[in-house]
Design a protein around this motif. Structure first.
Motif, PDB file in Angstrom:
ATOM      1  N   SER A  15       0.796  -1.226   0.000  1.00 55.61           N
ATOM      2  CA  SER A  15       0.000   0.000   0.000  1.00 55.61           C
ATOM      3  C   SER A  15       0.829   1.276   0.000  1.00 55.61           C
ATOM      4  O   SER A  15       0.269   2.375  -0.047  1.00 55.61           O
ATOM      5  CB  SER A  15      -0.942   0.013   1.214  1.00 55.61           C
ATOM      6  OG  SER A  15      -0.203   0.113   2.421  1.00 55.61           O
ATOM      7  N   VAL A  16       2.152   1.157   0.025  1.00 54.09           N
ATOM      8  CA  VAL A  16       2.996   2.353  -0.048  1.00 54.09           C
ATOM      9  C   VAL A  16       2.866   2.935  -1.470  1.00 54.09           C
ATOM     10  O   VAL A  16       3.269   2.297  -2.439  1.00 54.09           O
ATOM     11  CB  VAL A  16       4.469   2.035   0.247  1.00 54.09           C
ATOM     12  CG1 VAL A  16       5.315   3.295   0.118  1.00 54.09           C
ATOM     13  CG2 VAL A  16       4.614   1.431   1.639  1.00 54.09           C
ATOM     14  N   PRO A  93      -5.227   0.741  -1.528  1.00 55.58           N
ATOM     15  CA  PRO A  93      -4.580   1.234  -0.298  1.00 55.58           C
ATOM     16  C   PRO A  93      -5.560   2.024   0.572  1.00 55.58           C
ATOM     17  O   PRO A  93      -6.254   2.917   0.080  1.00 55.58           O
ATOM     18  CB  PRO A  93      -3.467   2.143  -0.836  1.00 55.58           C
ATOM     19  CG  PRO A  93      -3.986   2.610  -2.161  1.00 55.58           C
ATOM     20  CD  PRO A  93      -4.786   1.466  -2.718  1.00 55.58           C
ATOM     21  N   VAL A  94      -5.612   1.666   1.823  1.00 58.24           N
ATOM     22  CA  VAL A  94      -6.548   2.331   2.728  1.00 58.24           C
ATOM     23  C   VAL A  94      -6.237   3.819   2.842  1.00 58.24           C
ATOM     24  O   VAL A  94      -7.137   4.648   3.006  1.00 58.24           O
ATOM     25  CB  VAL A  94      -6.524   1.647   4.121  1.00 58.24           C
ATOM     26  CG1 VAL A  94      -5.167   1.806   4.794  1.00 58.24           C
ATOM     27  CG2 VAL A  94      -7.637   2.201   5.011  1.00 58.24           C
ATOM     28  N   TRP A  95      -4.947   4.172   2.718  1.00 55.99           N
ATOM     29  CA  TRP A  95      -4.530   5.565   2.854  1.00 55.99           C
ATOM     30  C   TRP A  95      -5.078   6.450   1.736  1.00 55.99           C
ATOM     31  O   TRP A  95      -5.176   7.666   1.899  1.00 55.99           O
ATOM     32  CB  TRP A  95      -3.002   5.669   2.841  1.00 55.99           C
ATOM     33  CG  TRP A  95      -2.301   4.426   3.274  1.00 55.99           C
ATOM     34  CD1 TRP A  95      -1.586   3.560   2.495  1.00 55.99           C
ATOM     35  CD2 TRP A  95      -2.254   3.890   4.596  1.00 55.99           C
ATOM     36  NE1 TRP A  95      -1.102   2.521   3.241  1.00 55.99           N
ATOM     37  CE2 TRP A  95      -1.491   2.689   4.542  1.00 55.99           C
ATOM     38  CE3 TRP A  95      -2.774   4.296   5.823  1.00 55.99           C
ATOM     39  CZ2 TRP A  95      -1.237   1.896   5.659  1.00 55.99           C
ATOM     40  CZ3 TRP A  95      -2.521   3.500   6.940  1.00 55.99           C
ATOM     41  CH2 TRP A  95      -1.768   2.328   6.856  1.00 55.99           C
ATOM     42  N   LEU A  96      -5.414   5.853   0.606  1.00 51.30           N
ATOM     43  CA  LEU A  96      -5.902   6.616  -0.550  1.00 51.30           C
ATOM     44  C   LEU A  96      -7.360   6.282  -0.856  1.00 51.30           C
ATOM     45  O   LEU A  96      -7.783   6.326  -2.002  1.00 51.30           O
ATOM     46  CB  LEU A  96      -5.021   6.336  -1.785  1.00 51.30           C
ATOM     47  CG  LEU A  96      -3.531   6.643  -1.635  1.00 51.30           C
ATOM     48  CD1 LEU A  96      -2.789   6.306  -2.920  1.00 51.30           C
ATOM     49  CD2 LEU A  96      -3.319   8.109  -1.252  1.00 51.30           C
ATOM     50  N   ARG A  97      -8.096   5.931   0.195  1.00 49.10           N
ATOM     51  CA  ARG A  97      -9.518   5.585   0.059  1.00 49.10           C
ATOM     52  C   ARG A  97      -9.718   4.435  -0.924  1.00 49.10           C
ATOM     53  O   ARG A  97     -10.668   4.422  -1.698  1.00 49.10           O
ATOM     54  CB  ARG A  97     -10.332   6.812  -0.358  1.00 49.10           C
ATOM     55  CG  ARG A  97     -10.293   7.936   0.672  1.00 49.10           C
ATOM     56  CD  ARG A  97     -11.128   9.109   0.249  1.00 49.10           C
ATOM     57  NE  ARG A  97     -11.054  10.181   1.234  1.00 49.10           N
ATOM     58  CZ  ARG A  97     -11.679  11.357   1.105  1.00 49.10           C
ATOM     59  NH1 ARG A  97     -12.423  11.596   0.023  1.00 49.10           N
ATOM     60  NH2 ARG A  97     -11.572  12.277   2.035  1.00 49.10           N
TER      61      ARG A  97
END
Length: 195
Positions: A15-16, A93-97
């Motif tokens: 997810s990075v 990726p959870v960080w980018l919805r």
């Protein structure tokens, strides 16, 4: 519990968003507002910065490879889950919805980590089609489909299974590309349209 750690490791590495990070550091703007809005190397190429695209491709490949190799050393029975986690992390990726890339480069790293001959077949298919057909989606989808077949032929059943699941998701991720291919409007590498 080990399977949870393997999955979490893979997802965290996958997810990075290297493409997004690199383009921002280089002052190329928010990658999500360019072209297709994806965070992969093909969209980075639309910034006109080939070096950034190459770096994104390499780093996305390495995070898939790292997930597999680390899991193989620590939780060998759950390598396949770390591989799947890395792929899902890149795509969702959870960080980018949950809006990431399409997973082609990350799958290459996963394939190399699971069995290097399979990774080599993947890379040769991907690069070969990219150089000849010059359509990124065709090269990526074909390589993703070839990988589990080669793994199966070479006797890597576990790798074949996880790569088959990944291939199915890669095809789903490219559903808009498939529609454009049917319509004859899919751009070639270096074009400005979505891919």
């Amino acid at each position: 519990m080990q399977w949870i750690f393997a999955l979490a490791l893979g997802y965290a590495l996958g997810s990075v968003p290297f493409g997004l990070i690199i383009t921002r550091i280089a002052g190329a703007g928010d990658l999500r507002s360019i072209g297709s809005g994806n965070i992969g190397a093909t969209n980075v190429l639309r910034t006109g910065r080939k070096g950034l695209a190459a770096a994104t491709l390499l780093l996305d490949l390495l995070k898939g490879l790292a997930a597999v190799l680390i899991a193989a050393a620590v939780w060998p029975e759950w390598v396949w889950l770390a591989a799947l986690g890395a792929f899902l992390g890149h795509c969702f990726p959870v960080w980018l919805r949950f809006r990431g890339g399409k997973g082609v480069a990350t799958t290459a790293g996963i394939a190399f980590g699971l069995a290097w001959p399979v990774g080599l077949a993947y890379a040769l298919t991907w690069i070969g089609l990219l150089l000849t057909v010059k359509i990124s989606s065709v090269a990526g989808m074909t390589a993703a489909v070839v990988a589990p077949l080669v793994a199966l032929v070479l006797g890597h059943q576990d790798a074949a299974l996880v790569l088959a699941v990944i291939a199915a998701i890669v095809l789903f991720q490219h559903r808009e590309n498939i529609a454009r291919l049917r319509a004859g409007t899919e751009p070639r590498v270096g074009g400005s349209k979505k891919s």
